[in-house]
Design a protein around this motif. Structure first.
Motif, short mmCIF file in Angstrom:
data_model
loop_
_atom_site.label_atom_id
_atom_site.label_comp_id
_atom_site.label_asym_id
_atom_site.label_seq_id
_atom_site.Cartn_x
_atom_site.Cartn_y
_atom_site.Cartn_z
N PHE A 22 33.02 -13.30 7.00
CA PHE A 22 32.76 -12.73 5.50
C PHE A 22 33.39 -13.78 4.83
CE2 PHE A 22 32.92 -9.37 8.82
CZ PHE A 22 32.15 -8.40 8.29
N TYR A 28 28.65 -16.91 8.35
CA TYR A 28 28.04 -15.48 8.47
C TYR A 28 27.31 -15.39 9.63
CZ TYR A 28 23.91 -17.94 6.50
OH TYR A 28 22.92 -18.96 6.07
N GLU A 133 29.13 3.51 10.30
CA GLU A 133 29.35 2.68 8.81
C GLU A 133 29.23 3.62 7.82
OE1 GLU A 133 29.06 -2.18 9.44
OE2 GLU A 133 27.63 -0.98 8.19
N PRO A 144 34.81 -0.62 2.80
CA PRO A 144 33.22 -1.36 3.29
C PRO A 144 33.22 -2.57 3.42
CG PRO A 144 33.27 -0.87 1.11
CD PRO A 144 34.61 -0.04 1.77
N TRP A 145 34.38 -3.45 3.10
CA TRP A 145 34.37 -4.86 3.01
C TRP A 145 34.06 -5.53 4.28
CZ3 TRP A 145 35.52 -8.75 -0.67
CH2 TRP A 145 35.51 -9.86 -0.42
N ASN A 150 27.69 -6.76 5.32
CA ASN A 150 28.47 -7.57 4.08
C ASN A 150 28.83 -8.95 4.57
OD1 ASN A 150 28.77 -5.82 1.86
ND2 ASN A 150 30.47 -4.70 2.76
N SER A 151 28.62 -9.45 5.85
CA SER A 151 28.92 -10.76 6.56
C SER A 151 27.84 -11.56 5.93
CB SER A 151 29.03 -10.45 7.87
OG SER A 151 27.70 -10.09 8.56
N THR A 153 26.71 -12.00 2.85
CA THR A 153 26.82 -11.83 1.53
C THR A 153 26.36 -13.41 1.09
OG1 THR A 153 28.53 -10.42 1.27
CG2 THR A 153 28.23 -11.95 -0.65
N ILE A 167 23.54 -1.63 1.99
CA ILE A 167 24.11 -2.21 2.95
C ILE A 167 23.94 -2.07 4.35
CG2 ILE A 167 26.34 -0.97 2.92
CD1 ILE A 167 26.19 -4.79 3.30
N SER A 171 23.24 -4.04 7.97
CA SER A 171 24.35 -4.05 8.99
C SER A 171 23.07 -3.68 10.19
CB SER A 171 24.84 -2.68 8.95
OG SER A 171 26.00 -3.26 8.09
#
Length: 218
Positions: A22, A28, A133, A144-145, A150-151, A153, A167, A171
């Motif tokens: 992250f 990532y 999630e 949600p981080w 979100n990895s 990004t 998102i 996932s």
């Protein structure tokens, strides 16, 4: 229950890889291997308590690596003390939110690990993870981080389709690739296949297809 040293390294590495996946760290791609290791330690669990503890340890480590900055930022001069409390909550309590999907996965795998349904749990895994999630966002407490999507990004070329799926679509994509990698690695490790066999080549091709499929959406 005695701590099994055999799984200490896989649990630790899985958590470290997850945390490093992250922002602000640009690694990532490590999340795929983190989830592969997580699936492996859960598949090798004999009891529910092991599933709970191993999952918790993985995401406790992930929190310490990936979001400990929240608590640390509250320690600077004139900072809001709430950041410290929030950071501690995230690191030590938030890992509990990852336990339910792994419990469901564990029981599905345990009851379908033989015969024609032995890979059903891997097929269901992306749906379980992404579903939980989504359920997290329906409550008053959510963070949600650390959602798998979100990895990615910094992997912008691959996640343009997020404007359609959100998102959760990212996932799901991450989990599908991870499940495919686990399937491949497990068969290679057990020596059922070799790297250059037809089956290995087919699975590698499918994984690569899924990985590059988002490129068609721009």
């Amino acid at each position: 229950m005695k701590f099994n040293k055999k799984y200490f390294i896989p649990i630790l590495v899985s958590g470290i890889f997850y945390g490093l996946s992250f922002p602000p760290v640009d690694l990532y791609f490590l999340i795929y291997f983190s989830i592969v290791l997580l699936i492996d330690v859960i598949n090798k669990s004999d009891k529910l308590k092991q599933v709970i503890l191993r999952t918790y340890y993985v995401f406790l480590t992930a929190g310490l690596v990936g979001v400990s900055w929240i608590a640390l930022s509250g320690m600077r001069e004139n900072a809001d003390p709430f950041l410290i409390i929030g950071g501690i909550f995230i690191i030590f309590v938030y890992p509990l939110f990852f336990i339910p999907p792994m419990i469901f996965y564990y029981y599905i795998n345990k009851n379908t690990s033989a015969g024609k349904l032995k890979y059903l749990s891997l097929i269901i895994f992306p749906f379980l993870w992404t579903g939980f999630e989504y359920l997290q966002t329906q409550g008053q407490i959510n963070f949600p981080w650390l959602f798998a999507g979100n990895s990615q990004t910094y992997n912008l070329s691959k996640i343009q389709y997020a404007d359609i799926t959100g998102i959760f679509g990212v996932s799901f994509w991450v989990c599908v690739i991870s499940a495919g990698l686990y399937f491949l690695i497990n068969n290679l490790k057990s020596k059922k296949w070799n790297l250059f066999s037809v089956k290995s080549s087919a699975i590698i091709s499918i994984i690569l297809l899924i990985y590059f499929l988002p490129d068609i959406y721009h």
